[in-house]
Design an enzyme around this catalytic site. Structure first.
Site, mmCIF file in Angstrom:
data_model
loop_
_atom_site.group_PDB
_atom_site.id
_atom_site.type_symbol
_atom_site.label_atom_id
_atom_site.label_comp_id
_atom_site.label_asym_id
_atom_site.label_seq_id
_atom_site.Cartn_x
_atom_site.Cartn_y
_atom_site.Cartn_z
ATOM 1 N N GLY A 9 0.816 -1.213 0.000
ATOM 2 C CA GLY A 9 0.000 0.000 0.000
ATOM 3 C C GLY A 9 0.848 1.261 0.000
ATOM 4 O O GLY A 9 2.086 1.201 0.113
ATOM 5 N N ASP A 10 0.194 2.394 -0.203
ATOM 6 C CA ASP A 10 0.851 3.701 -0.187
ATOM 7 C C ASP A 10 1.968 3.820 -1.223
ATOM 8 O O ASP A 10 2.961 4.529 -1.010
ATOM 9 C CB ASP A 10 1.407 4.016 1.212
ATOM 10 N N GLU A 11 1.800 3.140 -2.329
ATOM 11 C CA GLU A 11 2.851 3.155 -3.368
ATOM 12 C C GLU A 11 2.843 4.469 -4.152
ATOM 13 O O GLU A 11 3.808 4.778 -4.864
ATOM 14 C CB GLU A 11 2.632 1.994 -4.355
ATOM 15 N N LYS A 40 -0.446 5.323 -5.628
ATOM 16 C CA LYS A 40 -1.520 5.020 -6.594
ATOM 17 C C LYS A 40 -2.318 6.283 -6.924
ATOM 18 O O LYS A 40 -2.641 6.526 -8.085
ATOM 19 C CB LYS A 40 -2.475 3.956 -6.004
ATOM 20 N N GLY A 89 -5.776 5.713 1.895
ATOM 21 C CA GLY A 89 -5.490 7.142 2.005
ATOM 22 C C GLY A 89 -4.605 7.537 0.843
ATOM 23 O O GLY A 89 -3.492 7.042 0.717
ATOM 24 N N HIS A 90 -5.138 8.364 -0.038
ATOM 25 C CA HIS A 90 -4.382 8.736 -1.225
ATOM 26 C C HIS A 90 -4.137 10.236 -1.205
ATOM 27 O O HIS A 90 -5.091 11.017 -1.148
ATOM 28 C CB HIS A 90 -5.152 8.352 -2.488
ATOM 29 N N GLN A 135 -5.039 -0.164 -1.355
ATOM 30 C CA GLN A 135 -4.083 -1.017 -0.625
ATOM 31 C C GLN A 135 -3.034 -1.588 -1.600
ATOM 32 O O GLN A 135 -2.737 -0.943 -2.588
ATOM 33 C CB GLN A 135 -4.815 -2.140 0.119
ATOM 34 N N THR A 180 -4.086 8.130 6.375
ATOM 35 C CA THR A 180 -5.317 7.792 7.091
ATOM 36 C C THR A 180 -5.139 7.863 8.600
ATOM 37 O O THR A 180 -5.984 8.374 9.318
ATOM 38 C CB THR A 180 -5.791 6.388 6.665
ATOM 39 N N LYS A 222 8.466 7.634 -6.547
ATOM 40 C CA LYS A 222 9.324 8.179 -5.483
ATOM 41 C C LYS A 222 10.803 7.871 -5.692
ATOM 42 O O LYS A 222 11.541 7.657 -4.734
ATOM 43 C CB LYS A 222 8.825 7.687 -4.121
ATOM 44 N N LEU A 223 11.214 7.823 -6.961
ATOM 45 C CA LEU A 223 12.630 7.562 -7.252
ATOM 46 C C LEU A 223 13.499 8.648 -6.622
ATOM 47 O O LEU A 223 14.609 8.396 -6.180
ATOM 48 C CB LEU A 223 12.829 7.519 -8.780
ATOM 49 N N ASP A 224 12.967 9.865 -6.539
ATOM 50 C CA ASP A 224 13.708 10.999 -5.969
ATOM 51 C C ASP A 224 14.060 10.792 -4.501
ATOM 52 O O ASP A 224 15.012 11.399 -3.998
ATOM 53 C CB ASP A 224 12.883 12.295 -6.105
ATOM 54 N N THR A 257 8.969 11.427 -10.121
ATOM 55 C CA THR A 257 10.144 12.058 -9.520
ATOM 56 C C THR A 257 9.814 13.180 -8.527
ATOM 57 O O THR A 257 10.706 13.907 -8.098
ATOM 58 C CB THR A 257 11.066 12.621 -10.631
ATOM 59 N N SER A 258 8.544 13.314 -8.178
ATOM 60 C CA SER A 258 8.121 14.233 -7.106
ATOM 61 C C SER A 258 6.620 13.995 -6.887
ATOM 62 O O SER A 258 5.976 13.322 -7.704
ATOM 63 C CB SER A 258 8.378 15.703 -7.479
HETATM 64 P P1 GDP Z 1 -1.448 5.658 -2.283
HETATM 65 O O1 GDP Z 1 -2.159 5.208 -1.055
HETATM 66 O O2 GDP Z 1 -0.858 4.533 -3.046
HETATM 67 O O3 GDP Z 1 -2.277 6.558 -3.145
HETATM 68 O O4 GDP Z 1 -0.219 6.505 -1.778
HETATM 69 P P2 GDP Z 1 -0.233 7.643 -0.628
HETATM 70 O O5 GDP Z 1 -0.857 8.865 -1.185
HETATM 71 O O6 GDP Z 1 -0.765 7.101 0.656
HETATM 72 O O7 GDP Z 1 1.326 7.814 -0.381
HETATM 73 C C1 GDP Z 1 2.177 8.254 -1.390
HETATM 74 C C2 GDP Z 1 2.808 9.590 -0.953
HETATM 75 O O8 GDP Z 1 3.927 9.844 -1.769
HETATM 76 C C3 GDP Z 1 1.895 10.778 -1.115
HETATM 77 O O9 GDP Z 1 2.156 11.683 -0.071
HETATM 78 C C4 GDP Z 1 2.307 11.386 -2.447
HETATM 79 O O10 GDP Z 1 2.086 12.778 -2.534
HETATM 80 C C5 GDP Z 1 3.775 11.090 -2.448
HETATM 81 N N1 GDP Z 1 4.362 10.858 -3.772
HETATM 82 C C6 GDP Z 1 3.806 10.251 -4.850
HETATM 83 N N2 GDP Z 1 4.712 10.170 -5.852
HETATM 84 C C7 GDP Z 1 5.851 10.715 -5.387
HETATM 85 C C8 GDP Z 1 7.166 10.890 -5.943
HETATM 86 O O11 GDP Z 1 7.471 10.504 -7.060
HETATM 87 N N3 GDP Z 1 8.099 11.501 -5.131
HETATM 88 C C9 GDP Z 1 7.818 11.919 -3.870
HETATM 89 N N4 GDP Z 1 8.783 12.482 -3.163
HETATM 90 N N5 GDP Z 1 6.590 11.757 -3.325
HETATM 91 C C10 GDP Z 1 5.638 11.164 -4.069
HETATM 92 P P1 IMO Z 2 -3.755 2.690 0.499
HETATM 93 O O1 IMO Z 2 -4.924 2.557 -0.459
HETATM 94 C C1 IMO Z 2 -1.210 1.012 3.585
HETATM 95 C C2 IMO Z 2 -3.019 -1.872 6.317
HETATM 96 C C3 IMO Z 2 -3.140 -1.453 7.770
HETATM 97 C C4 IMO Z 2 -2.970 -2.802 8.449
HETATM 98 C C5 IMO Z 2 -3.712 -3.735 7.511
HETATM 99 C C6 IMO Z 2 -5.140 -4.036 7.935
HETATM 100 O O2 IMO Z 2 -3.582 4.066 1.023
HETATM 101 O O3 IMO Z 2 -2.529 2.116 -0.105
HETATM 102 P P2 IMO Z 2 -7.388 -2.603 7.838
HETATM 103 O O4 IMO Z 2 -7.743 -1.307 8.498
HETATM 104 O O5 IMO Z 2 -7.471 -2.586 6.355
HETATM 105 O O6 IMO Z 2 -8.096 -3.773 8.417
HETATM 106 O O7 IMO Z 2 -5.826 -2.826 8.227
HETATM 107 O O8 IMO Z 2 -3.718 -3.114 6.239
HETATM 108 N N1 IMO Z 2 -3.628 -0.962 5.327
HETATM 109 C C7 IMO Z 2 -2.923 -0.131 4.557
HETATM 110 N N2 IMO Z 2 -1.605 0.122 4.513
HETATM 111 N N3 IMO Z 2 -2.036 1.608 2.717
HETATM 112 C C8 IMO Z 2 -3.355 1.340 2.715
HETATM 113 O O9 IMO Z 2 -4.204 1.813 1.780
HETATM 114 C C9 IMO Z 2 -3.866 0.463 3.693
HETATM 115 N N4 IMO Z 2 -5.091 0.002 4.005
HETATM 116 C C10 IMO Z 2 -4.935 -0.883 4.995
HETATM 117 O O10 IMO Z 2 -2.126 -0.551 8.113
HETATM 118 O O11 IMO Z 2 -1.615 -3.177 8.454
HETATM 119 MG MG MG Z 3 -2.173 5.494 0.989
#
Ligand code: GDP
Ligand code: IMO
Ligand code: MG
Length: 418
Positions: A14-16, A18, A42-43, A221, A297, A328-330, A407-408
């Site tokens: 998660g949190d890649e 997306k 949380g995006h 996720q 989140t 996030k290569l940066d 890259t940002s």
């Molecule tokens: P998601 O859940 O996969 O949508 O990812 P999140 O939004 O939770 O987490 C990704 C975080 O990395 C966010 O704060 C973005 O603004 C930030 N982000 C995305 N792409 C880049 C990047 O290429 N470089 C940097 N430094 N931050 C980035």
């Molecule tokens: P996005 O869409 C990162 C993790 C929680 C916990 C596990 C189970 O932003 O990538 P839950 O509340 O779903 O039962 O928790 O999954 N988790 C995430 N980790 N990004 C998310 O979503 C996540 N959604 C759930 O931290 O380890």
């Molecule tokens: Mg997220």
């Protein structure tokens, strides 16, 4: 041939990033759909320096032309949607559609989630939002669906019966039954606020495909959090992989076109559970600081480590990825050396697949010379040689092309590799 939908899915925990790529791709798509998960997602999306936090609403919402769909596979918290997310935007009527078959995530689900976490010997580290209990109710056939909001009176009675049926559990968890008239008022409020969005989204989506509209399916996720294929039990409660889009929206496998897997150039995880490449040294801290690795989140600090090519290759195969978006290569700028996990050591053997359980697995790394800076670069040719070599190696190890490089955080700082 009939139009097919494109898809993005998370390849790690998660949190890649997306949200950024969905927002980027939404510029060229007409419709963006969420198919699984809930407001545990949380995006963060940054447009011209302004940051938006999205949980349930698809990340296409920032493109004024895109229509957004919340599919039946989602567990939907009306409270979160009404009181937090919808408030960020002028009315989305006509631009947001919610499946009448999505399951309701109600306040007691969060209470059960938090109570269960406290009772567990080893907590999962959930977001505490009620995701697991809402999906558990769905599977146990004691859930309530969004379509039932049309009749708050009847739904109130059903929820009260549900409390009766589960009285013993609620007593142990010290969760009180809602007051009937307050519950009815609350459900009526949800109905009034959401009625204009609720519809049969499956038929709507079929029509859009028939009309040749460009559809984007937005995974939440990540693959390693998938209920079947992730690091069970330290996972979320839905199918996060691409196959989840079929059941979560009412599509068939032939409706799915190009799949883009999203992966960070390193790796993070929130919550508990195995994470082979976790780095406990200064380098892991540096990734967290530079990458601002704090959850959108829950605000929790994310655990950080190196790119895991074994897990990512597995994820690419599971999802049928046509390309990787490397994010996030940066954040790796200025490291003297960067590492990639190329194999695991497991029970004395060297393996290149993901075993049944990742607990106790040790990473085997390949090291590369680092680069000075890629921050803000928008063209592949301008990237430093060392960064290009790192990307090529990721492509070789995962057997998947890196088609997008970020890259940002900003929408514009995105390389589309030709
Ligand atoms: P998601 O859940 O996969 O949508 O990812 P999140 O939004 O939770 O987490 C990704 C975080 O990395 C966010 O704060 C973005 O603004 C930030 N982000 C995305 N792409 C880049 C990047 O290429 N470089 C940097 N430094 N931050 C980035
Ligand atoms: P996005 O869409 C990162 C993790 C929680 C916990 C596990 C189970 O932003 O990538 P839950 O509340 O779903 O039962 O928790 O999954 N988790 C995430 N980790 N990004 C998310 O979503 C996540 N959604 C759930 O931290 O380890
Ligand atoms: Mg997220």
């Amino acid at each position: 041939m009939r139009q097919q939908a494109d898809m993005i899915v998370g390849l790690q925990w998660g949190d890649e990033g997306k949200g950024k790529i969905v927002d980027h791709m939404a510029q060229t798509h007409d419709v963006v759909c969420r198919f699984a998960g809930g407001h545990n997602a949380g995006h963060t999306i940054v447009v011209d320096g302004v940051s938006y936090a999205l949980h349930l609403i698809p990340s296409g919402v920032l493109n004024p032309k895109a229509i957004n769909i919340i599919g039946n596979g989602v567990v939907l918290s009306p409270e979160n949607l009404i009181d937090k997310e919808l408030k960020q935007f002028p009315s989305l009527e006509g631009r947001l559609f919610i499946s009448d078959k999505a399951h309701l995530l109600l306040p007691y689900h969060a209470q059960i989630d938090q109570a269960k976490e406290k009772l567990r010997k080893r907590a999962i580290g959930t977001t505490g939002k009620g995701i697991g209990p809402a999906y558990a109710d769905k599977i146990a056939r004691s859930g309530h669906r969004v379509g039932e909001l049309h009749n708050p009176e009847k739904l109130t009675q059903k929820i009260l019966s549900y409390f009766e049926d589960h009285r013993v559990m609620f007593d142990v968890m010290e969760i009180e039954q809602p007051d009937p008239s307050e519950l009815k008022d609350l459900l009526t409020h949800y109905r009034d606020q959401l009625e204009c969005y609720i519809t049969d989204t499956t038929n709507l989506l079929w029509d859009y495909l028939q009309e040749g509209k460009k559809i984007l399916l937005e995974g939440a996720q990540g693959t390693m959090l998938d209920i079947d294929h992730g690091t069970y039990p330290f996972v979320t409660s839905s199918n996060t992989v691409s196959a989840g889009a079929c059941t979560g929206l009412g599509l068939n496998p032939k409706d799915i076109g190009r799949v883009t897997g999203i992966a960070k150039a390193y790796c993070t995880r929130v919550g508990n559970g195995p994470f082979p490449t976790e780095d406990f040294t200064e380098q892991g801290n540096r990734m967290a600081d530079v990458g601002r690795e704090f959850g959108t989140t829950t605000g929790r600090k994310r655990r950080c480590g190196w790119f895991d090519a074994v897990a990512t290759k597995h994820a690419c195969r599971l999802n049928g990825c046509d390309q990787i978006a490397l994010m996030k290569l940066d954040v790796l700028d200025g490291f003297d050396e960067v590492k990639v996990c190329v194999q695991y050591r497991f029970e004395g053997e060297e393996i290149d697949y993901v075993p049944y359980d990742l607990e106790g697995v040790e990473p085997i790394y390949e090291s590369f010379k680092g680069w000075k800076s890629v921050k803000g670069i928008r063209e592949y040719d301008v990237l430093p040689q060392e960064a290009k070599r790192y990307i090529k190696e990721i492509e070789r190890l995962t057997q998947t092309k890196v088609g997008i490089i970020s890259t940002s955080p900003d929408r514009k700082d995105t390389i589309v590799v030709r």
